[in-house]
Scaffold this motif. Structure first.
Motif, PDB file in Angstrom:
ATOM      1  N   LEU A  66      -3.160  -1.727   6.037  1.00 36.86           N
ATOM      2  CA  LEU A  66      -2.792  -1.021   7.255  1.00 36.86           C
ATOM      3  C   LEU A  66      -2.844  -1.971   8.447  1.00 36.86           C
ATOM      4  CD1 LEU A  66      -2.086   1.477   8.879  1.00 36.86           C
ATOM      5  CD2 LEU A  66      -4.518   2.113   8.841  1.00 36.86           C
ATOM      6  N   ALA A  69       0.235  -3.995   8.355  1.00 33.82           N
ATOM      7  CA  ALA A  69       1.407  -3.217   8.757  1.00 33.82           C
ATOM      8  C   ALA A  69       1.447  -3.055  10.276  1.00 33.82           C
ATOM      9  CB  ALA A  69       1.377  -1.848   8.081  1.00 33.82           C
ATOM     10  N   ILE A  70       0.297  -2.851  10.890  1.00 34.70           N
ATOM     11  CA  ILE A  70       0.234  -2.734  12.351  1.00 34.70           C
ATOM     12  C   ILE A  70       0.643  -4.055  12.998  1.00 34.70           C
ATOM     13  CG2 ILE A  70      -1.351  -2.464  14.308  1.00 34.70           C
ATOM     14  CD1 ILE A  70      -2.888  -0.413  12.582  1.00 34.70           C
ATOM     15  N   HIS A  73       4.377  -4.570  12.817  1.00 32.75           N
ATOM     16  CA  HIS A  73       5.087  -3.760  13.805  1.00 32.75           C
ATOM     17  C   HIS A  73       4.963  -4.365  15.201  1.00 32.75           C
ATOM     18  CE1 HIS A  73       6.679  -0.510  16.101  1.00 32.75           C
ATOM     19  NE2 HIS A  73       5.519  -0.283  16.675  1.00 32.75           N
ATOM     20  N   LYS A 161       5.778   5.144  16.003  1.00 34.49           N
ATOM     21  CA  LYS A 161       5.577   4.362  14.786  1.00 34.49           C
ATOM     22  C   LYS A 161       4.092   4.165  14.504  1.00 34.49           C
ATOM     23  CE  LYS A 161       6.539   1.543  11.350  1.00 34.49           C
ATOM     24  NZ  LYS A 161       7.088   2.046  10.064  1.00 34.49           N
ATOM     25  N   LEU A 165       1.794   5.411  11.331  1.00 34.36           N
ATOM     26  CA  LEU A 165       1.004   4.490  10.514  1.00 34.36           C
ATOM     27  C   LEU A 165      -0.449   4.942  10.400  1.00 34.36           C
ATOM     28  CD1 LEU A 165       2.294   0.986  11.727  1.00 34.36           C
ATOM     29  CD2 LEU A 165       2.505   1.912   9.414  1.00 34.36           C
TER      30      LEU A 165
END
Length: 217
Positions: A66, A69-70, A73, A161, A165
């Motif tokens: 995670l 993924a952050i 982004h 977004k 998430l």
């Protein structure tokens, strides 16, 4: 003698934390000491809030996938921001804007859902929930600086977004990604001043009396 006044040493410590607070981007991987994160969150939670609504919510990101993924982004948003800056695009891309993968802790700060129920102090200024949460972040920032811990506020993200998430409920709003951790050194001045992106204005430019001084704007 004012009995409400702190000692001179205590006053100096408060002003020192304010003056030496920095928006940090460079971190060491060293973990925080046991109980330190909890102390910092408690300091944030002691912040004032309009109508005592306490709109802040803190999500600790411990899942590395995670966190990755952050960060991915944020990098997408960094590129989009550079594109929007036109002539300062290449200058912006040279700046380090986050330390998500290198810091000890990542927190996502959000405004609670169902905030419309809180009217006290927000009838004409609903954005006071954001102002309240900003006070909480500043509390954490100053407490972290006092403990020798760096904190960086990352705002390069699409709220929808990031909400997705972090599985935040409908109506909530993420407002910050906070990077916390030990640092080799604190910047001697704000990083954007060091990088000559901009400079701090003099107090005389932002302090008016009785009416707005357009000559200073």
């Amino acid at each position: 003698m004012d009995t409400n006044k702190f000692s001179n040493e205590e006053i100096a410590a408060v002003y020192k934390a304010i003056q030496e607070r920095r928006d940090m981007r460079h971190f060491l991987a060293t973990p925080l000491e046991e109980g330190q994160l909890e102390r910092l969150v408690k300091a944030a939670h002691m912040a004032p809030s309009v109508g005592l609504m306490q709109p802040w919510r803190f999500i600790r990101i411990t899942d590395f996938q995670l966190r990755t993924a952050i960060q991915k982004h944020v990098e997408e948003e960094r590129i989009a921001t550079a594109d929007a800056l036109d002539e300062r695009s290449s200058e912006f891309m040279r700046l380090k804007v986050e330390g998500i993968l290198s810091c000890a802790e990542v927190l996502v700060v959000g405004l609670m859902d169902q905030r419309e129920k809180y009217i006290f102090g927000r009838r004409t200024m609903p954005e006071m929930d954001l102002a309240s949460a900003s006070c909480a972040i500043q509390n954490m920032w100053l407490a972290a600086r006092a403990e020798g811990i760096g904190l960086g506020w990352v705002s390069l993200f699409d709220p929808e977004k990031l909400r997705e998430l972090c599985q935040m409920p409908e109506g909530s709003q993420p407002i910050a990604i906070l990077c916390l951790g030990h640092v080799k050194d604190f910047y001697p001045a704000p990083m954007l001043e060091i990088e000559e992106w901009d400079k701090r204005k003099a107090v005389s430019e932002i302090f008016y009396e009785n009416s707005w001084d357009a000559s200073k704007s």
